[in-house]
Enzyme design. Sequence first.
Site, mmCIF file in Angstrom:
data_model
loop_
_atom_site.group_PDB
_atom_site.id
_atom_site.type_symbol
_atom_site.label_atom_id
_atom_site.label_comp_id
_atom_site.label_asym_id
_atom_site.label_seq_id
_atom_site.Cartn_x
_atom_site.Cartn_y
_atom_site.Cartn_z
ATOM 1 N N HIS A 1 46.181 32.266 32.610
ATOM 2 C CA HIS A 1 47.235 31.579 33.365
ATOM 3 C C HIS A 1 47.416 30.129 32.917
ATOM 4 O O HIS A 1 48.450 29.518 33.182
ATOM 5 C CB HIS A 1 46.985 31.658 34.882
ATOM 6 C CG HIS A 1 45.951 30.723 35.412
ATOM 7 N ND1 HIS A 1 44.671 31.104 35.732
ATOM 8 C CD2 HIS A 1 46.011 29.400 35.711
ATOM 9 C CE1 HIS A 1 44.006 30.069 36.203
ATOM 10 N NE2 HIS A 1 44.798 29.016 36.192
ATOM 11 N N ASP B 1 42.526 37.679 33.504
ATOM 12 C CA ASP B 1 42.861 36.250 33.408
ATOM 13 C C ASP B 1 42.025 35.547 32.338
ATOM 14 O O ASP B 1 41.512 34.449 32.546
ATOM 15 C CB ASP B 1 42.698 35.550 34.759
ATOM 16 C CG ASP B 1 43.431 34.217 34.814
ATOM 17 O OD1 ASP B 1 44.301 33.988 33.956
ATOM 18 O OD2 ASP B 1 43.120 33.388 35.680
ATOM 19 N N SER C 1 40.746 24.870 35.702
ATOM 20 C CA SER C 1 40.893 26.260 35.263
ATOM 21 C C SER C 1 40.574 26.398 33.778
ATOM 22 O O SER C 1 41.072 25.632 32.949
ATOM 23 C CB SER C 1 42.317 26.757 35.509
ATOM 24 O OG SER C 1 42.518 26.999 36.871
#
Length: 335
Positions: A66, A96, A174
């Site tokens: 992402h 992911d 992230s």
Amino acid sequence: HQPPGDEFSPEEQVNIQVYERVNRSVVHITTMSARLDSFLLVESPTEGAGSGSVIDREGHILTNYHVIAGAREIRVRLFDGQEYAAGLVGKDPLNDIAVIKINAPATSLIPIQLGDSSNLRVGQKIHAIGNPFGLERTYTVGIISSLNRTLPASNYRTLKSIIQVDAALNQGNSGGPLLNSQAKLVGMNMAIASRVGENSGVGFAIPVNTIKRVVPQLIQSGKVVRADIGITRVYQTDSGLLIATLARGGPAEKAGLRGFRLVRTQQRRGLFVYEETRVDQNHADLIVGVNGKKIDTVDDFLTEVEMRQPGEKVRLRVIREGKPIEIEVTLDQAR
């Protein structure tokens, strides 16, 4: 680096050593994406898109899918301040996970060490390094709050075996590493639970054992090779999964599994013959288990299939016309 002196407590010494051993392996990822501005398509840089970890001296970088999804341009800044254009090597949106690659001197690439997530424990101390709000190589520390969480993913699927932590994670963390006290990667930070998008003491990470299974495939072929059983549609019921349709010539059909059947009937009314087609659901098999494990949801079923390799056999327990039977299916490669 000089080892910490007596002025630091044993706990502080561990923290310092973890950071000093790993921080040069963490990269800052920024992306360029297109957006609509006053009816014109313009390039807009998204600063502080995320973090990543160097995994080898060839320039492969591990991050979240992402972080780079939809990016027209990806740039990676290393610990020495040098910035490089990156290309996408492979992606696995279902987990992911993505791997990107830069052309940088091997001397500037400090690979991170991969650990093992199978023996993690709730209460264990963990360490996180990332780029929250673009603040490069920020270090936070905490504990594992829970294990084996599930999080919603795309297409009605779920991410499984997720690690929950209380270390401060924010936007930009992230893709960064979650580390144990031996400075080994045990997870990749990927999400925070917050209504405002900022740290609230609940963060999540993908376990490294999932990463170790996926990344070699991404580097080799750009995607994850998953197994396919050849069941194209099911209905989730309170009793199990009712097979609606099968792929023609696929593994399930070859094994003799049954889906809905179309029944054509003819009826004469006066001078005319009317043909009707109805769907006979009673003919279909109801899946209730795979390899001895009870199956309740479509996600459970797909997970059991996709964790195996093409060519492997699975044993389905189905209810056919009210009676339980077992059918062995040889999996094919998903297309």
